[in-house]
Enzyme design. Structure first.
Site, PDB file in Angstrom:
ATOM      1  N   GLU A   1       0.852  -1.297   0.010  1.00 36.67           N
ATOM      2  CA  GLU A   1       0.006   0.038   0.010  1.00 36.67           C
ATOM      3  C   GLU A   1       0.735   1.207   0.008  1.00 36.67           C
ATOM      4  OE1 GLU A   1      -0.607  -2.520   2.128  1.00 36.67           O
ATOM      5  OE2 GLU A   1      -2.528  -3.304   1.026  1.00 36.67           O
TER       6      GLU A   1
ATOM      7  N   HIS B   1     -11.938  -5.520   8.290  1.00 37.29           N
ATOM      8  CA  HIS B   1     -12.617  -5.187   7.026  1.00 37.29           C
ATOM      9  C   HIS B   1     -13.801  -4.163   7.072  1.00 37.29           C
ATOM     10  CE1 HIS B   1     -10.288  -8.999   6.285  1.00 37.29           C
ATOM     11  NE2 HIS B   1     -10.387  -8.645   5.063  1.00 37.29           N
TER      12      HIS B   1
END
Lengths: 375, 478
Positions: free
Chosen positions: A114, A184
């Site tokens: 990322e 999540h």
């Protein structure tokens, strides 16, 4: 599509890679410089929001986002979409068919990194390209936080406007999904709201998502675009098929009222709407505002609304302490103190890590809203 | 004990075939003379146990009916004649039922099992190691029948557990995310054979079987998956967050690659406290591209920390093949200045050999990278069918040629450590164990609602939320 009574600022230039073309529907698109729009009130905004008769499709949110990305890649040859697994369509199908249509050089997968994804995007954007980076889940954005906060947000400032990475848009699905668990389901918007130099945009529905995403990508500042993942399939709406943008830093009044102002964003608005419907049966009229852009946020609209109603309730999924609701509460208390008839309330997630089995207890549900509204 | 009874019963049922008792015994005596002698004590104990459980009740009944009868009748001649007749009929019945016939094979099983259980067997690892900046370990590995049997049993339990988790997820008992480990069992089972309780393991989210290897129970795993109180993390962690303090298992971590610097820290603590253990920091081929892994490798090499970086290369980072995400898919070389070994991760013995070698190396010299060439049959998680980025032929090909459980089964059969029937018994036991654990886990209650607020901070050292909506927060300072 907002038609303004008057325009100020730059009329978009067709040839500029960052500013892009004006939308087909004929309005004037202005870059959002975060300045005051002194003569607009909430009333004006609602009136001018009436859309012209347009061709629409009934689609869900990921399709709307997909259409927006298709539009961008179509209109600007120097735009790129990249991230983990975007090639085959992405884990939420937002990038379907992009690679087939625009080629592997413009739509490509990145490895699992990322920090490098965002850093790479910043570099790409600083050379005048539109870099649309996808972070697979907002929970994974934290390795990239350094790049966003220290590189992207400060680029224009520290180079004295010699360079900027305005073409960068970071898209990430955020928020609870019912069974996401710790990693999540997080809502990290508050971390980014603390950084001057970037914009944080959160849509509430498919048509809003398409317009706001197009505006974010074309905005000459780096934007972090959080998409409520719960709404990807669930939210279905008539979305105009053409290229249109919605203004950034402009909140929208979803329903007008006179007794209390409710401010929220993203998927939480659906919950708040249900709560508003319930209390309206008891004669309490709520004014529901979708903030849309979290920074720079539309302070005047909210202030005008609170000056009208005298009460404010802010609601978001992120934990209450240090969430963006705190900023809104502090700011409104400062500006509307004498008008407020009750302290600003916040109905938010709890101060715990996002739980697994306890998610229904953690979330700011309709009943918690009703309780805070005083029922 | 249960196992012995069942094996006796299985043997009685005729699965065993027509192997002659005397013949086999003689052969074994010739080959394994030394082994036999060393385990007489065990054999005696074993025999006594079999006797007391299996034979004694029958013998008691026999004695009751014959001698007891005769004595009860006053010991007269007629009574004794009747007792002898009774004895003969009982013996005839027993022979018919097969009890006597069962004793012979039972004795054979005992002698075979005990005499060869801990005896070393040397085997060669078929797929050679590949080394980077270090010597390869020897391909000849010493193991024993007991160890191989344990491998088989443990891996079979793990496989059944993962398959049960699959069906639990599909029937919505498990919600959220579930990343299954079937196909990769050889890695954690082989590792455990080379480690002890002083070593620590930290891994990513595909941790159900690693937890089991570190001392967890199937019940704990199922309960945690379903979010119940009896889970190893009290039901608060779920599939991705299983921990075991006693076993030195530090989880169970969701963010890819984030566990590797933690592994370096664990190794530092072990080195500092002179524990003589190593840390195995496990990660996958997807995580191998994370920056924090290289940061961790640099500091562990700089400070000579006893950490072994284990890359479980199942060739797919979620849906992305390794050659599409990594410039160099030779993950064992990625440590650059850190030596590395590439190991066939579907072979328990190769894994055991490599980890043993790496442990010795790490305790002396510092970090090492092990790349385990393995494969997962399921998709990345339960929401991934696993067939959009790879062909079904590939999956079934690996299952046929490289399956770890089949490999051990072949070894057990070819080295005469177990027969087909015995393996079937072991499989049945394993299935039963998993099913029992599953039903027990289903009965376990959900955690109390108060647990939402516990363990955010250490008790009494942080903020506690009050009120019906928990809005009011009171900070308790120590």
């Amino acid at each position: 599509m907002v038609r303004r009574r008057f325009s100020f600022g730059l009329v978009s230039r067709l040839s500029s890679p960052i500013y892009g073309r004006s939308p087909c529907s004929g309005g004037i698109w202005t870059p959002c410089l975060g300045q005051k729009r002194s003569f607009m009130t909430a009333k004006d905004l609602v009136e001018s929001e009436e859309p012209e008769k347009k061709v629409t499709n009934r689609i869900n949110m990921f399709s709307a986002i997909n259409q927006a990305l298709h539009t961008v890649l179509d209109s600007d040859p120097k735009s790129y979409v990249f991230g983990e697994d975007v090639g085959f369509g992405g884990v939420f199908r937002c990038t379907t068919a992009l690679r087939d249509k625009f080629g592997r050089h413009r739509v490509f997968n990145t490895p699992l990194c990322e920090q490098a994804i965002v850093g790479f995007g910043i570099g790409l954007a600083s050379m005048g390209n539109r870099a649309i980076a996808e972070i697979q889940f907002a929970d994974y954005i934290f390795p990239a936080l350094d790049q966003i906060v220290n590189e992207a947000a400060k680029y224009r400032y520290r180079s004295g406007n010699l360079f900027n990475c305005g073409g960068l848009t970071v898209r990430a699905p955020y928020g609870a999904v019912g069974h996401g668990g710790h990693y999540h389901s997080q809502s990290p918007e508050a971390f980014f709201c603390h950084v001057p130099g970037i914009k944080v945009v959160i849509p509430r529905s498919p048509s809003q998502a398409k317009g706001l995403l197009l505006a974010s990508i074309r905005d000459p500042n780096p934007v972090v675009f959080f998409e409520p993942k719960w709404l990807y399939r669930l939210a279905v709406e008539e979305v105009p098929v053409d290229d249109y943008t919605l203004p950034l830093s402009s909140a929208e009044v979803m329903r007008k009222g006179s007794d209390i102002t409710l401010v929220g964003w993203g998927a939480q608005l659906a919950i708040m709407e249900e709560a508003c419907d319930e209390v309206s049966k008891l004669g309490i009229s709520c004014e529901l505002i979708d903030l849309r852009t979290l920074i720079p946020w539309d302070k005047e609209l909210v202030e005008d609304s609170v000056n009208k109603t005298g009460r404010l309730l802010v609601s978001h999924e992120a934990p209450v302490t240090g969430g963006f609701g705190a900023e809104i509460a502090a700011s409104i208390t400062n500006s509307c103190f004498l008008r407020l008839q009750a302290p600003v309330s916040r109905v938010c997630g709890l101060d715990t890590p996002f739980p697994l089995v306890f998610e229904p207890f953690y979330m700011p549900t309709k009943n918690k809203e009703l309780q805070t509204l005083g029922l | 004990m249960q196992g012995i009874m069942e094996s006796i019963q299985t043997l009685c049922s005729g699965d065993h075939g027509n192997e002659g008792f005397m013949q086999d015994d003689e052969d074994e005596e010739e080959e394994n003379g030394v082994g036999r002698l060393t385990s007489w004590a065990e054999l005696l104990g074993f025999g006594l146990a079999v006797f007391s459980e299996a034979i004694a009740p029958q013998l008691q009944c026999f004695c009751d009916r014959t001698l007891g009868f005769a004595v009860g009748q006053g010991g007269s001649r007629e009574a004794w004649i009747k007792a002898v007749a009774m004895a003969m009929s009982l013996v005839r019945k027993a022979v018919k039922k097969g009890w006597v016939g069962a004793l012979a094979p039972a004795a054979r099983v005992m002698s075979q099992a005990l005499s060869t259980a801990s005896e070393p067997i040397t085997l060669d690892i078929p797929v050679p190691f590949k080394a980077h900046k270090v010597e390869t370990p020897s391909v000849t590995v010493e193991t024993s029948a007991q160890e191989l049997t344990n491998f088989f049993k443990t891996m079979f339990i793990m496989r059944r557990m993962e398959i049960a988790a699959d069906s639990l997820y599909k029937s919505k008992f498990i919600r959220g995310f579930c990343h299954l480990y079937d196909g990769q069992e050889a890695v954690c089972v082989g590792m455990e054979a080379a480690l002890n309780d002083k070593d620590c393991i930290i891994t990513a989210y595909r941790d159900h079987c690693t937890h089991l290897g570190r001392g967890g129970s199937v019940l704990e795993v199922f309960a945690e998956l379903m979010g119940r109180k009896d889970g190893c993390s009290l039901g608060k962690g779920g599939s991705m967050h299983m921990y075991n303090k006693k076993g030195g298992f530090y989880g169970g971590n969701g963010i890819v690659g984030a566990q590797t610097p933690l592994g370096a820290g664990l190794a530092f603590a072990q080195k500092y406290l002179k524990v003589e253990g190593v840390t195995l920091a496990m990660y996958g081929d997807g995580a191998a591209n994370q920056g924090q892994l290289f940061e961790a490798m640099n500091i562990s090499a700089l400070w000579n920390l006893p950490v072994i970086y284990v890359c479980e290369n199942n060739h797919y980072g979620m849906g992305t093949a390794e050659w599409r995400s990594a410039k160099s898919p030779e993950y064992y070389k990625r440590g650059d200045y850190i030596p590395g070994l590439k190991v066939d991760g579907m072979d328990c013995l190769a894994v055991k050999q490599a980890v043993k070698y790496a442990k010795e190396y790490a305790l002396q010299n510092g970090p090492m990278v092990l790349e385990m060439d393995t494969y997962r049959y399921h998709g990345h998680s339960m929401s991934d069918p696993g067939s959009t980025y790879r062909t079904r032929d590939e999956i079934s090909g690996v299952r046929q040629e490289r399956d770890p459980i089949e490999r051990i089964r072949k070894l057990l059969l070819s080295n005469n450590i177990a027969t087909v029937a015995e393996l079937k018994t072991m499989e049945k036991e394993a299935k039963k164990e998993v099913e029992d654990a599953l039903s027990k886990a289903k009965e376990s209650p959900s955690p109390d609602s108060d647990e939402l607020f516990t363990h955010v901070y250490r008790k009494g050292y942080g903020a506690k939320a009050y009120g019906a909506d928990r809005k009011e927060v009171v900070v308790k300072l120590p």
